[in-house]
Write a protein that holds these residues in place. Structure first.
Motif, short mmCIF file in Angstrom:
data_model
loop_
_atom_site.label_atom_id
_atom_site.label_comp_id
_atom_site.label_asym_id
_atom_site.label_seq_id
_atom_site.Cartn_x
_atom_site.Cartn_y
_atom_site.Cartn_z
N THR A 115 46.17 43.15 45.83
CA THR A 115 45.75 43.60 44.49
C THR A 115 45.52 42.42 43.55
O THR A 115 44.55 42.40 42.77
CB THR A 115 46.82 44.53 43.90
OG1 THR A 115 47.08 45.59 44.83
CG2 THR A 115 46.37 45.13 42.58
N ILE A 116 46.39 41.42 43.63
CA ILE A 116 46.25 40.24 42.77
C ILE A 116 44.94 39.51 43.03
O ILE A 116 44.18 39.16 42.11
CB ILE A 116 47.46 39.30 42.95
CG1 ILE A 116 48.72 39.97 42.41
CG2 ILE A 116 47.21 37.96 42.26
CD1 ILE A 116 49.99 39.21 42.74
N MET A 117 44.62 39.31 44.30
CA MET A 117 43.39 38.58 44.63
C MET A 117 42.15 39.43 44.31
O MET A 117 41.10 38.88 43.96
CB MET A 117 43.39 38.18 46.11
CG MET A 117 44.52 37.22 46.49
SD MET A 117 44.70 35.79 45.37
CE MET A 117 43.13 34.97 45.59
N ALA A 118 42.27 40.75 44.42
CA ALA A 118 41.13 41.60 44.03
C ALA A 118 40.87 41.48 42.54
O ALA A 118 39.70 41.46 42.10
CB ALA A 118 41.43 43.05 44.41
N LEU A 119 41.91 41.40 41.73
CA LEU A 119 41.74 41.23 40.29
C LEU A 119 41.20 39.84 39.96
O LEU A 119 40.37 39.68 39.04
CB LEU A 119 43.07 41.47 39.58
CG LEU A 119 43.56 42.93 39.56
CD1 LEU A 119 45.00 42.99 39.05
CD2 LEU A 119 42.65 43.80 38.69
N PHE B 6 34.23 41.82 50.61
CA PHE B 6 34.94 42.12 51.86
C PHE B 6 36.29 42.79 51.62
O PHE B 6 36.81 43.49 52.49
CB PHE B 6 35.10 40.84 52.70
CG PHE B 6 36.05 39.82 52.15
CD1 PHE B 6 37.40 39.86 52.47
CD2 PHE B 6 35.61 38.80 51.32
CE1 PHE B 6 38.27 38.90 51.99
CE2 PHE B 6 36.47 37.85 50.82
CZ PHE B 6 37.81 37.89 51.15
N LEU B 7 36.89 42.61 50.43
CA LEU B 7 38.19 43.24 50.17
C LEU B 7 38.09 44.76 50.08
O LEU B 7 39.08 45.47 50.28
CB LEU B 7 38.78 42.70 48.86
CG LEU B 7 39.30 41.26 48.86
CD1 LEU B 7 39.87 40.91 47.50
CD2 LEU B 7 40.36 41.06 49.94
N SER B 8 36.89 45.27 49.80
CA SER B 8 36.73 46.72 49.65
C SER B 8 36.82 47.44 50.98
O SER B 8 36.91 48.67 51.02
CB SER B 8 35.39 47.03 49.00
OG SER B 8 34.31 46.62 49.84
N VAL B 9 36.82 46.69 52.09
CA VAL B 9 36.83 47.32 53.41
C VAL B 9 38.22 47.82 53.79
O VAL B 9 38.35 48.81 54.51
CB VAL B 9 36.30 46.33 54.47
CG1 VAL B 9 36.33 46.97 55.86
CG2 VAL B 9 34.89 45.88 54.11
#
Length: 394
Positions: free
Chosen positions: A93-97, A114-117
């Motif tokens: 979550t931190i890296m997505a933000l 790529f994180l959405s996968v």
């Protein structure tokens, strides 16, 4: 309960839950490895639209924390495993933000970041080590963030309905998160049930131990103390009765220290046999043949108790069936042998006329003596009376 039992009980109290956490942790780590191999092209493409630090840091931190979670499942401390799972869940979550901080506004193809996968995989890590509410909050935030990110990077390409995308991703992830939470909850219920069962068993064992101790005390008072007092009133003070009284006092001391006798001295064996006889017939004539040199002999406790039980059964049969006016018990003690003779002057009986369902002689006397290594029983009966001889020779 001693310290070893406490340690075993504490370990057993969470054993099923801990095992499930380890299994799910390894499953999550395997998923991270598979997604890493599949997403290498997408990871490389992401590096073209964000500053150089974000893509390698994200790949190392996100996937590395997932691998660490799996590796920590081999650690003996479940607390360390929970920390590793929390880091794996939070890192995603931190890296997505942080992607929004690093993004330079450039749009690229419709595939998205790529994180959405795999937000569900991070949510699975959270569900493994967190309670349900934080796990679902984590899943919701992660899904919303990565879906909004996808919408942003697809401009000016055609974009789908963001609400539908979020809803679909939430439903997909919820299936796995709910299953994980249910499995972990089942493990906790199982552990609680096992723990409660162990507690109940411990309480029952303690109650049984207290009951056994009370029965030992009652038996000692009846079998030795009262037997010694009754013998003194009938026969007066004799060396044999003095030794029997000292034996009773020794056994009383053993009760206070928790000692359990596995063998009887000659005096203790005599006390057991005398008690068995006087329990059935308080006026029984009880004679002893024991040389001075044989007082140090030891007899297995189970052996003496079995012979005493057979003796008592022989006297009971005599009282019920023999119509005798005189009964006697004679005991002969030797260093490696013991013989008990029960006599009465009753009407006798014919073994062939004893109904098959009457098991007192066949089981309680002869059968009990046959079970002893070196034991035997001989029964002779006529119109002049009955003689039962119980023998044991080492």
């Amino acid at each position: 309960m001693n310290i070893d039992q406490q340690v075993i009980g504490t370990d057993a109290a969470h054993r099923s839950t801990d095992r499930l956490i380890r299994i799910f942790g390894r499953f999550v780590a395997t998923g991270y490895l598979i997604y890493l191999l599949l997403l290498i092209p997408d990871i490389a493409r992401s590096g073209e639209v964000v500053p150089g630090w974000w893509t390698p840091v994200t790949a190392v931190v996100v996937f590395g924390s997932g691998f660490a979670f799996g590796a920590m499942t081999f650690h003996p401390s479940i607390a360390a495993i929970r920390i590793a799972g929390s880091i794996a869940a939070s890192t995603f979550t931190i890296m997505a933000l942080l992607w929004w901080v690093a993004w330079d506004g450039t749009t690229f193809d419709q595939a998205g970041t790529f994180l959405s996968v795999f937000p569900g995989l991070a949510a699975l890590a959270a569900a493994t080590v967190w309670p349900p509410v934080p796990a679902f909050v984590h899943m919701t935030v992660s899904v919303v963030v990565v879906q909004l990110t996808n919408q942003a990077v697809r401009e000016p390409f055609p974009r789908s309905n963001i609400i539908a995308e979020i809803f679909f991703a939430m439903m997909f992830c919820t299936v796995f998160v709910a299953a994980t939470l249910a499995a972990v909850r089942t493990g906790r219920i199982l552990d609680a049930t096992i723990s409660a069962t162990h507690d109940d068993a411990a309480r029952a064992a303690a109650a049984t131990a207290r009951e056994v101790e009370r029965e030992r005390f009652d038996a000692l008072i009846h079998d030795e103390v009262m037997s010694s007092l009754l013998a003194v009133t009938r026969h007066g003070r004799t060396p044999s009765l003095a030794r029997q009284a000292r034996s009773a006092l020794t056994h009383l001391d053993d009760l206070t220290t928790g000692a359990v006798s596995h063998s009887f001295s000659a005096d203790e064996a005599l006390a057991q046999l005398r008690s068995a006889a006087t329990t059935v017939d308080e006026s029984i004539e009880f004679t002893v043949h024991m040389e001075e040199l044989e007082r140090s002999a030891d007899y297995p406790a189970d052996l003496v108790r079995s012979i005493a039980a057979a003796l008592a059964e022989a006297l009971r049969n005599s009282r019920i069936h023999a119509q005798a006016s005189d009964r006697s018990v004679s005991v002969r003690l030797a260093p490696s042998s013991l013989q008990v003779t029960v006599r009465d002057n009753g009407i006798g009986f014919d073994r062939r006329s004893v109904p098959p369902h009457r098991l007192g002689v066949a089981v309680s006397i002869e059968g009990r003596m046959r079970q002893l290594d070196g034991g035997s029983a001989d029964i002779h009966s006529s119109a002049a009376g009955t003689t039962v001889q119980l023998r044991w020779k080492q």
